[in-house]
Scaffold this motif. Structure first.
Motif, PDB file in Angstrom:
ATOM      1  N   MET A 193       0.778  -1.320  -0.086  1.00  0.00           N
ATOM      2  CA  MET A 193      -0.101  -0.122   0.137  1.00  0.00           C
ATOM      3  C   MET A 193       0.976   1.355   0.161  1.00  0.00           C
ATOM      4  SD  MET A 193      -2.838  -1.010  -0.372  1.00  0.00           S
ATOM      5  CE  MET A 193      -4.233   0.258  -0.017  1.00  0.00           C
ATOM      6  N   CYS A 194       1.734   1.177   0.849  1.00  0.00           N
ATOM      7  CA  CYS A 194       2.643   2.380   0.651  1.00  0.00           C
ATOM      8  C   CYS A 194       3.331   2.621  -0.656  1.00  0.00           C
ATOM      9  CB  CYS A 194       4.079   2.207   1.563  1.00  0.00           C
ATOM     10  SG  CYS A 194       3.361   2.204   3.557  1.00  0.00           S
ATOM     11  N   GLU A 195       3.639   1.896  -1.446  1.00  0.00           N
ATOM     12  CA  GLU A 195       4.175   2.148  -2.730  1.00  0.00           C
ATOM     13  C   GLU A 195       3.037   2.776  -3.671  1.00  0.00           C
ATOM     14  OE1 GLU A 195       5.801  -1.339  -4.518  1.00  0.00           O
ATOM     15  OE2 GLU A 195       6.963  -1.682  -3.050  1.00  0.00           O
ATOM     16  N   ILE A 196       1.635   2.608  -3.348  1.00  0.00           N
ATOM     17  CA  ILE A 196       0.510   2.975  -3.972  1.00  0.00           C
ATOM     18  C   ILE A 196       0.221   4.552  -3.755  1.00  0.00           C
ATOM     19  CG2 ILE A 196      -1.847   2.753  -4.727  1.00  0.00           C
ATOM     20  CD1 ILE A 196      -1.238  -0.494  -4.558  1.00  0.00           C
ATOM     21  N   ILE A 197       0.143   4.501  -2.234  1.00  0.00           N
ATOM     22  CA  ILE A 197      -0.266   5.929  -1.708  1.00  0.00           C
ATOM     23  C   ILE A 197       0.879   6.745  -1.441  1.00  0.00           C
ATOM     24  CG2 ILE A 197      -1.520   6.627   0.393  1.00  0.00           C
ATOM     25  CD1 ILE A 197      -2.986   3.984   0.603  1.00  0.00           C
ATOM     26  N   GLY A 198       0.900   7.667  -1.889  1.00  0.00           N
ATOM     27  CA  GLY A 198       2.084   8.733  -1.788  1.00  0.00           C
ATOM     28  C   GLY A 198       2.489   8.905  -0.354  1.00  0.00           C
TER      29      GLY A 198
END
Length: 57
Positions: A1-6
């Motif tokens: 998720m951290c890679e998708i959500i800035g």
């Protein structure tokens, strides 16, 4: 998720399990409130994440 959500932040609350909000409410809100109340959650407003078994990961 951290890679998708800035502005995503992954925080682990030790010994909390899945219900971190009810089992460790102080630790949960010490990280969640600054994230929700700042215009830029990634700007370091939630200092002290290492205290009380809360780690920034």
């Amino acid at each position: 998720m951290c890679e998708i959500i800035g502005d995503c932040r992954l925080v682990t609350v030790e010994d909390a399990g899945h219900r971190v909000h009810s089992l460790k409410p102080e630790e949960f809100w010490s990280v969640t409130a600054p994230f929700l109340l700042t215009d830029n959650p990634g700007d370091g407003q939630a200092d002290g994440l290492e205290e009380g078994g809360v780690t920034d990961g």
